[in-house]
Write a protein that holds these residues in place. Structure first.
Motif, PDB file in Angstrom:
ATOM      1  N   ARG A 189      35.264  22.774  43.311  1.00  0.00           N
ATOM      2  CA  ARG A 189      35.636  22.774  44.725  1.00  0.00           C
ATOM      3  C   ARG A 189      36.538  21.594  45.089  1.00  0.00           C
ATOM      4  NH1 ARG A 189      31.266  23.729  48.952  1.00  0.00           N
ATOM      5  NH2 ARG A 189      30.296  21.905  48.028  1.00  0.00           N
ATOM      6  N   SER A 190      36.641  20.626  44.189  1.00  0.00           N
ATOM      7  CA  SER A 190      37.568  19.529  44.377  1.00  0.00           C
ATOM      8  C   SER A 190      37.852  18.914  43.022  1.00  0.00           C
ATOM      9  CB  SER A 190      37.007  18.484  45.334  1.00  0.00           C
ATOM     10  OG  SER A 190      35.968  17.763  44.705  1.00  0.00           O
TER      11      SER A 190
ATOM     12  N   GLN B 141      31.323  26.063  51.213  1.00  0.00           N
ATOM     13  CA  GLN B 141      30.624  27.041  50.384  1.00  0.00           C
ATOM     14  C   GLN B 141      31.614  28.085  49.877  1.00  0.00           C
ATOM     15  OE1 GLN B 141      28.472  27.490  48.289  1.00  0.00           O
ATOM     16  NE2 GLN B 141      26.572  27.672  49.453  1.00  0.00           N
ATOM     17  N   VAL B 142      31.254  28.693  48.775  1.00  0.00           N
ATOM     18  CA  VAL B 142      32.082  29.734  48.177  1.00  0.00           C
ATOM     19  C   VAL B 142      31.335  31.055  48.245  1.00  0.00           C
ATOM     20  CG1 VAL B 142      33.137  30.555  46.047  1.00  0.00           C
ATOM     21  CG2 VAL B 142      33.258  28.128  46.639  1.00  0.00           C
ATOM     22  N   GLN B 143      32.045  32.100  48.589  1.00  0.00           N
ATOM     23  CA  GLN B 143      31.457  33.436  48.625  1.00  0.00           C
ATOM     24  C   GLN B 143      32.223  34.374  47.695  1.00  0.00           C
ATOM     25  OE1 GLN B 143      31.398  34.585  52.818  1.00  0.00           O
ATOM     26  NE2 GLN B 143      29.197  34.224  52.846  1.00  0.00           N
ATOM     27  N   LEU B 144      31.479  35.233  47.032  1.00  0.00           N
ATOM     28  CA  LEU B 144      32.063  36.275  46.189  1.00  0.00           C
ATOM     29  C   LEU B 144      31.658  37.615  46.772  1.00  0.00           C
ATOM     30  CD1 LEU B 144      31.189  34.894  42.624  1.00  0.00           C
ATOM     31  CD2 LEU B 144      33.236  34.474  43.978  1.00  0.00           C
ATOM     32  N   VAL B 145      32.634  38.458  47.057  1.00  0.00           N
ATOM     33  CA  VAL B 145      32.358  39.749  47.667  1.00  0.00           C
ATOM     34  C   VAL B 145      32.885  40.844  46.742  1.00  0.00           C
ATOM     35  CG1 VAL B 145      32.746  41.248  49.643  1.00  0.00           C
ATOM     36  CG2 VAL B 145      32.481  38.774  49.973  1.00  0.00           C
ATOM     37  N   GLU B 146      31.953  41.689  46.297  1.00  0.00           N
ATOM     38  CA  GLU B 146      32.301  42.767  45.375  1.00  0.00           C
ATOM     39  C   GLU B 146      32.554  44.061  46.134  1.00  0.00           C
ATOM     40  OE1 GLU B 146      28.797  40.796  42.754  1.00  0.00           O
ATOM     41  OE2 GLU B 146      28.830  41.562  44.814  1.00  0.00           O
ATOM     42  N   SER B 147      33.377  44.919  45.554  1.00  0.00           N
ATOM     43  CA  SER B 147      33.614  46.238  46.125  1.00  0.00           C
ATOM     44  C   SER B 147      34.030  47.192  45.008  1.00  0.00           C
ATOM     45  CB  SER B 147      34.691  46.188  47.210  1.00  0.00           C
ATOM     46  OG  SER B 147      35.920  45.746  46.671  1.00  0.00           O
ATOM     47  N   GLY B 148      33.932  48.492  45.296  1.00  0.00           N
ATOM     48  CA  GLY B 148      34.443  49.481  44.368  1.00  0.00           C
ATOM     49  C   GLY B 148      33.406  50.255  43.577  1.00  0.00           C
ATOM     50  N   GLY B 149      32.138  49.941  43.749  1.00  0.00           N
ATOM     51  CA  GLY B 149      31.118  50.658  43.009  1.00  0.00           C
ATOM     52  C   GLY B 149      30.894  52.052  43.566  1.00  0.00           C
ATOM     53  N   GLY B 150      29.947  52.757  42.963  1.00  0.00           N
ATOM     54  CA  GLY B 150      29.632  54.089  43.446  1.00  0.00           C
ATOM     55  C   GLY B 150      29.140  55.001  42.348  1.00  0.00           C
ATOM     56  N   LEU B 151      29.181  56.290  42.633  1.00  0.00           N
ATOM     57  CA  LEU B 151      28.712  57.320  41.707  1.00  0.00           C
ATOM     58  C   LEU B 151      29.914  58.014  41.080  1.00  0.00           C
ATOM     59  CD1 LEU B 151      26.488  59.192  40.547  1.00  0.00           C
ATOM     60  CD2 LEU B 151      26.726  60.553  42.635  1.00  0.00           C
ATOM     61  N   VAL B 152      29.866  58.163  39.759  1.00  0.00           N
ATOM     62  CA  VAL B 152      30.952  58.827  39.046  1.00  0.00           C
ATOM     63  C   VAL B 152      30.361  59.620  37.896  1.00  0.00           C
ATOM     64  CG1 VAL B 152      31.359  56.858  37.508  1.00  0.00           C
ATOM     65  CG2 VAL B 152      33.229  58.447  38.000  1.00  0.00           C
ATOM     66  N   GLU B 153      31.015  60.688  37.514  1.00  0.00           N
ATOM     67  CA  GLU B 153      30.564  61.480  36.369  1.00  0.00           C
ATOM     68  C   GLU B 153      30.968  60.807  35.061  1.00  0.00           C
ATOM     69  OE1 GLU B 153      30.671  65.991  38.289  1.00  0.00           O
ATOM     70  OE2 GLU B 153      32.095  65.422  36.728  1.00  0.00           O
ATOM     71  N   ALA B 154      30.220  61.101  34.040  1.00  0.00           N
ATOM     72  CA  ALA B 154      30.545  60.575  32.714  1.00  0.00           C
ATOM     73  C   ALA B 154      31.979  60.949  32.341  1.00  0.00           C
ATOM     74  CB  ALA B 154      29.575  61.118  31.674  1.00  0.00           C
TER      75      ALA B 154
ATOM     76  N   PHE C 161      39.057  24.617  44.485  1.00  0.00           N
ATOM     77  CA  PHE C 161      40.114  23.809  43.892  1.00  0.00           C
ATOM     78  C   PHE C 161      40.669  24.501  42.657  1.00  0.00           C
ATOM     79  CE2 PHE C 161      42.520  20.180  42.765  1.00  0.00           C
ATOM     80  CZ  PHE C 161      42.333  19.939  41.412  1.00  0.00           C
ATOM     81  N   SER C 162      39.787  24.970  41.809  1.00  0.00           N
ATOM     82  CA  SER C 162      40.234  25.670  40.602  1.00  0.00           C
ATOM     83  C   SER C 162      39.108  26.527  40.051  1.00  0.00           C
ATOM     84  CB  SER C 162      40.703  24.686  39.530  1.00  0.00           C
ATOM     85  OG  SER C 162      39.617  23.901  39.069  1.00  0.00           O
TER      86      SER C 162
END
Length: 121
Positions: A101-102, A1-14, A29-30
């Motif tokens: 995956r292959s 199985q393949v997993q995607l893990v996101e990070s870096g979000g949050g609250l920021v001012e305009a 695989f690719s």
């Protein structure tokens, strides 16, 4: 199985900046492509930016000139540098990857769980 893990979000001012990261792990695989989509409340999920296997990139018109997508092949990671953020960029951002995956398998599509980006006015 393949997993995607996101990070870096949050609250920021305009006008501020954030950098999102998405790391892919598992049997890979690719890559055909990796990219970011977003979904704001009450709206459909839309493509933000993607990087194709040859290195070419696509951007939504609304983010051109402000967002930059990049990929580190050695880490199976894609980044989204978001500058000059606007309140309308507020959304849940999802990482997407089109992966083989292959050698014999076709392309499969994977999604991360999503990460919230909130831009205050």
């Amino acid at each position: 199985q393949v997993q995607l893990v996101e990070s870096g979000g949050g609250l920021v001012e305009a006008g501020g900046s954030l950098r999102l990261s998405c790391a892919a792990s598992g049997v890979i695989f690719s890559f055909n492509s990796m990219g970011w989509y977003r979904q704001a409340p009450g709206k459909q999920r839309e493509l933000v930016a993607a990087v194709i296997s040859g290195g070419s990139t696509n951007y939504a018109d609304s983010v051109k000139g402000r967002f930059t997508i990049s990929r580190d092949n050695s880490k199976n990671t894609v980044y989204l540098q978001m500058n000059s953020l606007k309140p309308e960029d507020t959304a849940v951002y999802y990482c997407n990857a089109e992966i083989k995956r292959s050698f014999r398998e076709g392309i499969s599509y994977y999604w991360g769980k999503g990460i919230l980006v909130t831009v205050s006015s």
